[in-house]
Design an enzyme around this catalytic site. Structure first.
Site, PDB file in Angstrom:
ATOM      1  N   TYR A  18       0.822  -1.225   0.000  1.00 32.24           N
ATOM      2  CA  TYR A  18       0.000   0.000   0.000  1.00 32.24           C
ATOM      3  C   TYR A  18       0.851   1.268   0.000  1.00 32.24           C
ATOM      4  O   TYR A  18       0.722   2.111   0.886  1.00 32.24           O
ATOM      5  CB  TYR A  18      -0.948   0.007   1.211  1.00 32.24           C
ATOM      6  CG  TYR A  18      -1.671  -1.306   1.407  1.00 32.24           C
ATOM      7  CD1 TYR A  18      -2.717  -1.668   0.558  1.00 32.24           C
ATOM      8  CD2 TYR A  18      -1.293  -2.186   2.413  1.00 32.24           C
ATOM      9  CE1 TYR A  18      -3.364  -2.884   0.713  1.00 32.24           C
ATOM     10  CE2 TYR A  18      -1.944  -3.407   2.570  1.00 32.24           C
ATOM     11  CZ  TYR A  18      -2.980  -3.740   1.718  1.00 32.24           C
ATOM     12  OH  TYR A  18      -3.606  -4.943   1.888  1.00 32.24           O
ATOM     13  N   TYR A 146     -12.011  -7.689   6.556  1.00 30.94           N
ATOM     14  CA  TYR A 146     -10.832  -7.782   5.685  1.00 30.94           C
ATOM     15  C   TYR A 146     -10.555  -9.249   5.391  1.00 30.94           C
ATOM     16  O   TYR A 146     -10.449 -10.057   6.324  1.00 30.94           O
ATOM     17  CB  TYR A 146      -9.598  -7.124   6.315  1.00 30.94           C
ATOM     18  CG  TYR A 146      -8.395  -7.277   5.407  1.00 30.94           C
ATOM     19  CD1 TYR A 146      -8.273  -6.479   4.262  1.00 30.94           C
ATOM     20  CD2 TYR A 146      -7.432  -8.246   5.639  1.00 30.94           C
ATOM     21  CE1 TYR A 146      -7.206  -6.651   3.387  1.00 30.94           C
ATOM     22  CE2 TYR A 146      -6.362  -8.421   4.765  1.00 30.94           C
ATOM     23  CZ  TYR A 146      -6.256  -7.622   3.644  1.00 30.94           C
ATOM     24  OH  TYR A 146      -5.211  -7.805   2.770  1.00 30.94           O
ATOM     25  N   ASP A 247     -13.142 -16.813   8.570  1.00 32.44           N
ATOM     26  CA  ASP A 247     -11.785 -16.443   8.170  1.00 32.44           C
ATOM     27  C   ASP A 247     -10.982 -16.216   9.455  1.00 32.44           C
ATOM     28  O   ASP A 247     -11.054 -15.156  10.067  1.00 32.44           O
ATOM     29  CB  ASP A 247     -11.832 -15.186   7.296  1.00 32.44           C
ATOM     30  CG  ASP A 247     -10.438 -14.719   6.885  1.00 32.44           C
ATOM     31  OD1 ASP A 247      -9.440 -15.271   7.401  1.00 32.44           O
ATOM     32  OD2 ASP A 247     -10.354 -13.792   6.044  1.00 32.44           O
ATOM     33  N   LYS A 276      -1.369 -16.757   8.327  1.00 33.77           N
ATOM     34  CA  LYS A 276      -0.529 -15.917   9.170  1.00 33.77           C
ATOM     35  C   LYS A 276       0.340 -16.672  10.186  1.00 33.77           C
ATOM     36  O   LYS A 276       1.450 -17.040   9.850  1.00 33.77           O
ATOM     37  CB  LYS A 276      -1.395 -14.845   9.828  1.00 33.77           C
ATOM     38  CG  LYS A 276      -1.887 -13.830   8.776  1.00 33.77           C
ATOM     39  CD  LYS A 276      -2.195 -12.474   9.338  1.00 33.77           C
ATOM     40  CE  LYS A 276      -2.211 -11.411   8.253  1.00 33.77           C
ATOM     41  NZ  LYS A 276      -3.549 -11.086   7.750  1.00 33.77           N
TER      42      LYS A 276
HETATM   43  C1  LIG Z   1      -4.077 -11.089   6.355  1.00 35.15           C
HETATM   44  C2  LIG Z   1      -5.439 -11.614   6.168  1.00 35.15           C
HETATM   45  C3  LIG Z   1      -5.833 -12.195   4.953  1.00 35.15           C
HETATM   46  C4  LIG Z   1      -4.929 -12.269   3.750  1.00 35.15           C
HETATM   47  O1  LIG Z   1      -3.789 -13.037   3.962  1.00 35.15           O
HETATM   48  P1  LIG Z   1      -2.499 -12.840   3.030  1.00 35.15           P
HETATM   49  O2  LIG Z   1      -1.573 -13.915   3.479  1.00 35.15           O
HETATM   50  O3  LIG Z   1      -1.990 -11.453   3.289  1.00 35.15           O
HETATM   51  O4  LIG Z   1      -2.955 -13.012   1.614  1.00 35.15           O
HETATM   52  C5  LIG Z   1      -7.124 -12.700   4.869  1.00 35.15           C
HETATM   53  N1  LIG Z   1      -7.977 -12.629   5.913  1.00 35.15           N
HETATM   54  C6  LIG Z   1      -7.628 -12.091   7.090  1.00 35.15           C
HETATM   55  C7  LIG Z   1      -8.607 -12.058   8.216  1.00 35.15           C
HETATM   56  C8  LIG Z   1      -6.345 -11.548   7.262  1.00 35.15           C
HETATM   57  O5  LIG Z   1      -6.020 -10.969   8.428  1.00 35.15           O
END
Ligand SMILES: *Cc1c(COP(=O)(O)O)cnc(C)c1O
Length: 426
Positions: A18, A146, A247, A276
């Site tokens: 970004y 997100y 997610d 992550k």
């Molecule tokens: C960081 C994140 C993503 C995307 O993961 P990347 O490895 O950066 O592609 C998707 N969902 C959530 C909740 C996240 O925090």
């Protein structure tokens, strides 16, 4: 090794997340990182308050994780996953099925969080197709959500935060509902489910799944909401034949005080995304899990297969380090680590709520957020933090700490003290 990092080249030619090529904000040159400390090229040591975006839970340069990688390179660093398999992947998938909420039985190994979300969305649509629903190809998502930066994932992110307007013709239109704004410790308000109910009642024939970040909304707003919302949302979706995608890419592996945030609501989603912290921040790796009925319905749709297969799927190095990281979580007693951090953040950040520049202070698990009245000037705030020996990267109005679980009381105090000293000026 002693060559200085060419900062000018970096500034002229390399995109950072970004950023602008016309007005790049500074990128600080890092020489090394060990434990919770990031060492800059000029020798400055910074206590890491970000866990490199949720991922480095055991700290940097960890002997056990290093060794897991080195050992794995001796047998194989990579083989294609199409038609081949290996011990690191099988061990990891067994562990994931074992530790995630009961009922999640099938694992797709993806190479980043965004890809795991793309796969989850494909799974939901294909599952509905397999059940004979050809029009269920839209999603319900929450404001402030997100889910990643690829097109599918982006289309379910908060439309304003992620600038859907830039790509309007290409972006599929989904159903957005207001994120619940009752914090976990406040009395639950049944009205927060109204919009979800109406959307399901009026449009469920078009909807494959509800996608959300359970309990903690991360990059889109650093907000925490009541587990009862999630519990009832799961129930409502089920009544309408709509799947639930959780997610857990940011929340997974202990960050919120439970191993997975879904546990706060005691639910099993139909599909769950992980990423992550899965490798302790060593390698890029993610996973999408689903239940057995979902897996079977996917396999009954016209394609007969899940239509995804990244080149680096199931990378053995990433799986090996993930296995070592999961062992470490248990060995280190992550519950105690997170509980200690939560208590110290709660006590330590409380004075911030008295600052005129501060709108809200909230803590959940090993996440402490100070929400300012106005968006902060990132490079100015960072300069002030670096002067005080800490690494913090604010986003919008939110300045937050989500430290590695291994941080000591003294190190966390230094981070908190920096908040107290710096934030009144912003
Ligand atoms: C960081 C994140 C993503 C995307 O993961 P990347 O490895 O950066 O592609 C998707 N969902 C959530 C909740 C996240 O925090």
């Amino acid at each position: 090794m002693n060559n200085k990092i060419d900062i000018e080249f970096d500034k002229q030619h390399i995109w950072h997340p970004y950023t602008s090529m016309l007005a790049p904000i500074p990128a600080y040159p890092v020489a090394s990182a060990t434990g919770v400390k990031i060492r800059l090229e000029d020798g400055t040591e910074l206590i890491d308050g970000m866990s490199s975006w949720w991922s480095v839970v055991h700290g940097y340069n960890h002997e056990k994780l290093n060794n897991a990688l080195i050992e794995q390179t001796k047998s194989m660093s990579h083989v294609m996953f199409g038609g081949l398999t290996h011990q690191p992947a099988v061990t990891l998938c067994k562990k994931l099925i074992d530790i995630t909420p009961i009922g999640l039985e099938h694992v797709f190994l993806a190479d980043s969080g965004s890809v795991a979300v793309e796969v989850a969305m494909k799974m939901a649509i294909q599952c509905q197709l397999g059940r004979g629903f050809e029009n269920r190809n839209k999603f319900i998502a929450l404001t402030f959500g997100y889910h990643g930066d690829t097109f599918g994932a982006m289309s379910v992110c908060d439309p304003v935060n992620s600038m859907h307007s830039l790509y309007s013709d290409l972006m599929p239109k989904h159903f957005f509902i207001d994120a619940p704004n009752i914090k976990p410790n406040e009395p639950f308000d049944q009205n927060s489910l109204k919009q979800l109910k109406t959307t399901l009642e009026n449009h469920s024939g078009q909807i494959a799944a509800l996608i959300l970040e359970p309990i903690v909304q991360g990059a889109g707003g650093m907000r925490f909401y009541h587990p009862e919302f999630l519990r009832q949302a799961k129930h409502l979706c089920q009544q309408h034949g709509v799947l639930l995608i959780a997610d857990e890419i940011a929340t997974g592996f202990g960050r919120t005080g439970k191993l997975f945030a879904c546990e706060h609501a005691e639910i099993t989603p139909d599909i769950m995304c992980l990423g992550k912290a899965i490798t302790g921040g060593y390698m890029t790796l993610a996973a999408t899990l689903c239940t057995e009925p979902v897996a079977k319905d996917i396999s009954r749709c016209e394609a007969g297969v899940i239509m995804h297969g990244p080149t680096f799927m199931g990378n053995p190095l990433a799986c090996a380090v993930a296995n070592a990281s999961l062992d470490l979580l248990a060995e280190n007693n992550w519950q105690q680590q997170v509980a200690n951090i939560e208590q110290q953040l709660t006590d330590g950040l409380a004075p911030c709520s008295k600052f005129e520049s501060v709108a809200d202070v909230r803590v959940f698990g090993a996440i402490g957020v100070v929400e300012m009245n106005n968006p902060v000037n990132v490079s100015e705030v960072q300069k002030a933090f670096i002067k005080r020996g800490v690494w913090v990267r604010p986003f919008g109005k939110n300045v937050y700490i989500m430290p590695p679980f291994v941080i000591s009381q003294q190190e966390l105090k230094q981070l908190i003290d920096a908040f107290i000293e710096v934030l009144p000026d912003f």
